[in-house]
Design a protein around this motif. Structure first.
Motif, PDB file in Angstrom:
ATOM      1  N   MET A   1       0.851  -1.193   0.000  1.00 27.29           N
ATOM      2  CA  MET A   1       0.000   0.000   0.000  1.00 27.29           C
ATOM      3  C   MET A   1       0.882   1.236   0.000  1.00 27.29           C
ATOM      4  N   GLY A   2       0.616   2.174  -0.897  1.00 29.53           N
ATOM      5  CA  GLY A   2       1.383   3.404  -0.959  1.00 29.53           C
ATOM      6  C   GLY A   2       2.458   3.355  -2.029  1.00 29.53           C
ATOM      7  N   VAL A   3       3.085   4.506  -2.252  1.00 27.02           N
ATOM      8  CA  VAL A   3       4.133   4.633  -3.261  1.00 27.02           C
ATOM      9  C   VAL A   3       5.477   4.363  -2.598  1.00 27.02           C
ATOM     10  N   SER A   4       6.241   3.413  -3.131  1.00 22.94           N
ATOM     11  CA  SER A   4       7.553   3.108  -2.555  1.00 22.94           C
ATOM     12  C   SER A   4       8.567   4.160  -2.991  1.00 22.94           C
ATOM     13  N   ASN A   5       9.529   4.430  -2.118  1.00 21.32           N
ATOM     14  CA  ASN A   5      10.546   5.436  -2.407  1.00 21.32           C
ATOM     15  C   ASN A   5      11.610   4.893  -3.355  1.00 21.32           C
ATOM     16  N   SER A   6      12.168   5.772  -4.169  1.00 22.68           N
ATOM     17  CA  SER A   6      13.278   5.395  -5.042  1.00 22.68           C
ATOM     18  C   SER A   6      14.241   6.575  -5.100  1.00 22.68           C
ATOM     19  N   TYR A   7      15.531   6.273  -5.252  1.00 26.39           N
ATOM     20  CA  TYR A   7      16.561   7.312  -5.284  1.00 26.39           C
ATOM     21  C   TYR A   7      17.448   7.087  -6.494  1.00 26.39           C
ATOM     22  N   LEU A   8      17.850   8.182  -7.119  1.00 26.16           N
ATOM     23  CA  LEU A   8      18.669   8.131  -8.318  1.00 26.16           C
ATOM     24  C   LEU A   8      20.009   8.819  -8.073  1.00 26.16           C
ATOM     25  N   SER A   9      21.064   8.184  -8.521  1.00 24.64           N
ATOM     26  CA  SER A   9      22.380   8.818  -8.467  1.00 24.64           C
ATOM     27  C   SER A   9      22.472   9.857  -9.585  1.00 24.64           C
ATOM     28  N   ARG A  10      23.554  10.623  -9.564  1.00 25.11           N
ATOM     29  CA  ARG A  10      23.763  11.625 -10.618  1.00 25.11           C
ATOM     30  C   ARG A  10      23.767  10.947 -12.000  1.00 25.11           C
ATOM     31  N   THR A  11      24.461   9.808 -12.103  1.00 27.08           N
ATOM     32  CA  THR A  11      24.525   9.093 -13.385  1.00 27.08           C
ATOM     33  C   THR A  11      23.148   8.617 -13.815  1.00 27.08           C
ATOM     34  N   GLU A  12      22.343   8.136 -12.852  1.00 26.86           N
ATOM     35  CA  GLU A  12      21.008   7.630 -13.189  1.00 26.86           C
ATOM     36  C   GLU A  12      20.074   8.761 -13.615  1.00 26.86           C
ATOM     37  N   VAL A  13      20.217   9.940 -13.020  1.00 27.54           N
ATOM     38  CA  VAL A  13      19.420  11.091 -13.442  1.00 27.54           C
ATOM     39  C   VAL A  13      19.773  11.450 -14.878  1.00 27.54           C
ATOM     40  N   GLN A  14      21.074  11.461 -15.191  1.00 30.63           N
ATOM     41  CA  GLN A  14      21.507  11.773 -16.555  1.00 30.63           C
ATOM     42  C   GLN A  14      20.967  10.757 -17.551  1.00 30.63           C
ATOM     43  N   GLN A  15      20.986   9.473 -17.167  1.00 32.92           N
ATOM     44  CA  GLN A  15      20.465   8.445 -18.065  1.00 32.92           C
ATOM     45  C   GLN A  15      18.967   8.590 -18.255  1.00 32.92           C
ATOM     46  N   LEU A  16      18.249   8.897 -17.186  1.00 31.86           N
ATOM     47  CA  LEU A  16      16.795   9.061 -17.273  1.00 31.86           C
ATOM     48  C   LEU A  16      16.440  10.198 -18.230  1.00 31.86           C
ATOM     49  N   LEU A  17      17.160  11.311 -18.137  1.00 31.75           N
ATOM     50  CA  LEU A  17      16.835  12.495 -18.936  1.00 31.75           C
ATOM     51  C   LEU A  17      17.578  12.538 -20.279  1.00 31.75           C
ATOM     52  N   GLY A  18      18.498  11.590 -20.502  1.00 31.49           N
ATOM     53  CA  GLY A  18      19.231  11.554 -21.761  1.00 31.49           C
ATOM     54  C   GLY A  18      20.203  12.702 -21.928  1.00 31.49           C
ATOM     55  N   ILE A  19      20.889  13.058 -20.855  1.00 29.03           N
ATOM     56  CA  ILE A  19      21.825  14.194 -20.889  1.00 29.03           C
ATOM     57  C   ILE A  19      23.160  13.759 -20.309  1.00 29.03           C
ATOM     58  N   ASN A  20      24.189  14.592 -20.513  1.00 27.85           N
ATOM     59  CA  ASN A  20      25.491  14.323 -19.906  1.00 27.85           C
ATOM     60  C   ASN A  20      25.663  15.188 -18.659  1.00 27.85           C
ATOM     61  N   SER A  21      26.825  15.124 -18.054  1.00 30.24           N
ATOM     62  CA  SER A  21      27.042  15.868 -16.814  1.00 30.24           C
ATOM     63  C   SER A  21      26.926  17.370 -17.033  1.00 30.24           C
ATOM     64  N   PHE A  22      27.386  17.843 -18.196  1.00 31.69           N
ATOM     65  CA  PHE A  22      27.227  19.269 -18.489  1.00 31.69           C
ATOM     66  C   PHE A  22      25.745  19.625 -18.622  1.00 31.69           C
ATOM     67  N   GLY A  23      24.973  18.724 -19.248  1.00 33.27           N
ATOM     68  CA  GLY A  23      23.541  18.967 -19.401  1.00 33.27           C
ATOM     69  C   GLY A  23      22.836  19.073 -18.064  1.00 33.27           C
ATOM     70  N   LEU A  24      23.245  18.253 -17.085  1.00 35.72           N
ATOM     71  CA  LEU A  24      22.652  18.336 -15.753  1.00 35.72           C
ATOM     72  C   LEU A  24      23.008  19.673 -15.099  1.00 35.72           C
ATOM     73  N   TRP A  25      24.255  20.095 -15.269  1.00 38.55           N
ATOM     74  CA  TRP A  25      24.677  21.395 -14.730  1.00 38.55           C
ATOM     75  C   TRP A  25      23.830  22.511 -15.341  1.00 38.55           C
ATOM     76  N   ARG A  26      23.555  22.405 -16.666  1.00 42.21           N
ATOM     77  CA  ARG A  26      22.746  23.407 -17.351  1.00 42.21           C
ATOM     78  C   ARG A  26      21.303  23.401 -16.850  1.00 42.21           C
ATOM     79  N   LEU A  27      20.768  22.203 -16.613  1.00 41.55           N
ATOM     80  CA  LEU A  27      19.372  22.097 -16.145  1.00 41.55           C
ATOM     81  C   LEU A  27      19.173  22.841 -14.834  1.00 41.55           C
ATOM     82  N   VAL A  28      20.091  22.646 -13.923  1.00 46.65           N
ATOM     83  CA  VAL A  28      19.962  23.251 -12.597  1.00 46.65           C
ATOM     84  C   VAL A  28      19.875  24.763 -12.707  1.00 46.65           C
ATOM     85  N   ARG A  29      20.540  25.323 -13.691  1.00 42.69           N
ATOM     86  CA  ARG A  29      20.537  26.779 -13.861  1.00 42.69           C
ATOM     87  C   ARG A  29      19.372  27.257 -14.721  1.00 42.69           C
ATOM     88  N   LYS A  30      18.905  26.426 -15.634  1.00 36.43           N
ATOM     89  CA  LYS A  30      17.824  26.829 -16.534  1.00 36.43           C
ATOM     90  C   LYS A  30      16.456  26.712 -15.886  1.00 36.43           C
TER      91      LYS A  30
END
Length: 504
Positions: A1-30
């Motif tokens: 019952m309920g939504v289970s928690n999940s956590y993503l590393s920096r690499t997993e966030v990049q893979q999910l969004l299809g970006i590289n480390s620079f792209g993640l840096w850009r996202l945070v600012r954009k």
């Protein structure tokens, strides 16, 4: 019952969004609303080995939801949280599916196949989506939904996990899934959420009328009713409680259907089809019989040595303990010179009855006894540290005769001495426990209520439902942190009862 928690590393966030480390840096600012890193989940082994700084992680649900709501990344976000097309082609029912976590129905939609698993346990959506992906996803399932166990604005609440990222669960809207399916979705109440019913359902079929299955408690009691080892009074007691359980389960199922199948908010109707109704042709069954007869039946079951009686008493302890012939479960240490030693001298050793076995609750028994004056079951058992304790049920009332309360002794519970020389554990209702001072949940007003009653009538049966109305002076006296073994004489108790508490 309920939504289970999940956590993503920096690499997993990049893979999910299809970006590289620079792209993640850009996202945070954009994007000001891009999710911030969060605390990593607790690692019980973090203190062992090399001490490393914890890796930066993101809440998987927050990133997945953000992507679905952000046009640049919507196609990488949660499938059922993306904006729906304005013109939806009609979906269709695709039949029943067995899954690793229970029965499901498939729906062909414009987004692909949505599989709804009719189970509200934890991680159902993730487990099924993971299994589908591991098997190559032959049915083209894009999203697995499971029941949340609650109600949302447009129907039952749903937990979803996409087969592309099965480890990330999120809440989905029943109304959105129904819109994609092109029709109202079937829903089964919890007690009728049976695989054979879900398997047999067809789109457009009327609600199946089904007998609510008996639970284990009802089966135990029906077994007593069918056992000739017990007399008719015991049969009546067990039948009454079994009928009450069945009535409650049918009423609960009717209520669930009413809640989950009700009209929606405002003019919007909930797109829910109630797929099963409980059979009410014999509802309600007769229950709430003559209380004296029921108490007599349970008394006989408590004295029985049959295993079925033990199981029945366990049901009654959890369901209607007030029908049983004993009060609160109590433990006091076996201690030479204590007031309890005087009481223990009169105990009679005996073979265990059903009441003794339920009293033991799986604990090791050194010996079983009966209190010959109150008929209460008693056992001697080691505590968690191996030291012996007396474990017993408090009586519901005391044998009085012409005697009156002489004093009260405070020793791990409240003890009553009488004018004719007897000593008893004070009577107490099954769900309470008598204490004084800081009772860690036990309230001095409860002990004060019992004592107040016994001062006037030693044989009275306490009722603690309105313990807060106990005399304030008695409550104040018992609110003090008296030492173990303290004796309060009748005169002391009467004086306290007459004296209002002093303002501090």
């Amino acid at each position: 019952m309920g939504v289970s928690n999940s956590y993503l590393s920096r690499t997993e966030v990049q893979q999910l969004l299809g970006i590289n480390s620079f792209g993640l840096w850009r996202l945070v600012r954009k994007y000001d609303d891009f999710p911030q890193p969060t605390e990593p989940p607790h690692d019980p082994f973090a203190g062992f080995g090399d001490k490393k700084e914890p890796e930066e992680v993101w809440d998987g649900f927050q990133v997945y939801r953000w992507a679905a709501h952000t046009p640049e990344f919507a196609r990488r976000g949660a499938v059922l949280l993306r904006p729906l097309p304005e013109e939806l082609p009609p979906g269709r029912w695709a039949g029943y599916k067995d899954t690793v976590r229970g029965p499901a129905q498939d729906w062909h939609t414009a987004l692909g196949v949505i599989r709804i698993v009719h189970c509200d346990d934890r991680k159902v959506a993730t487990d099924v989506a993971t299994n589908v992906a591991a098997d190559g996803n032959p049915d083209g399932v894009v999203t697995v939904c499971a029941l949340y166990g609650d109600m949302s604005f447009r129907g039952p609440a749903l937990v979803a996990a996409d087969t592309a990222h099965p480890g990330i669960e999120y809440e989905a809207d029943w109304g959105d899934v129904a819109a994609l399916a092109g029709q109202d979705l079937p829903w089964w109440p919890d007690l009728l959420r049976l695989p054979q019913l879900i398997r047999e359902w067809k789109s457009g079929a009327p609600a199946a009328v089904v007998e609510v299955p008996a639970n284990n408690n009802e089966k135990i009691l029906r077994r007593v009713v069918g056992n000739d080892a017990f007399d008719v009074t015991s049969h009546l007691a067990a039948t009454d409680m079994a009928n009450d359980i069945r009535n409650n389960r049918i009423d609960g199922t009717l209520h669930d259907n009413e809640i989950f199948g009700k009209e929606g908010h405002g003019d919007r109707r909930n797109p829910v089809v109630i797929a099963a109704e409980p059979d009410t042709s014999h509802h309600p069954l007769r229950s709430d019989g003559d209380r004296q007869v029921l108490e007599a039946g349970w008394h006989k079951l408590a004295l029985s040595t049959h295993p079925d009686a033990v199981a029945a008493i366990e049901v009654a302890v959890g369901r209607q303990p007030a029908l049983l012939p004993f009060g609160a479960l109590t433990e006091v240490p076996v201690r030479p010179g204590a007031i309890s030693e005087r009481w223990a001298r009169r105990l009679t050793m005996c073979d265990p009855t059903a009441a003794h076995v339920v009293l033991a609750q799986g604990k090791k028994a050194e010996a079983f006894f009966i209190d010959p004056l109150t008929d209460m079951p008693v056992m001697r058992t080691p505590d968690n540290g191996g030291k012996p304790v007396w474990r017993f049920y408090a009586p519901l009332s005391l044998p009085a005769g012409d005697a009156e309360l002489a004093s009260v002794v405070l020793h791990h519970t409240v003890w009553v001495t009488t004018s004719d020389g007897h000593l008893h554990p004070a009577p107490c209702t099954p769900s309470e426990h008598l204490w004084w001072g800081n009772g860690y949940g036990d309230r001095p007003s409860e002990a004060a209520t019992v004592i107040n009653l016994l001062l006037d009538d030693l044989g009275a049966t306490p009722n603690l439902r309105e313990h807060w109305n106990a005399p304030k002076g008695l409550t104040a006296l018992l609110n003090e942190d008296h030492k173990q073994g303290t004796e309060l004489t009748r005169s002391t108790l009467l004086h306290a009862r007459m004296t209002p508490p002093r303002a501090r």
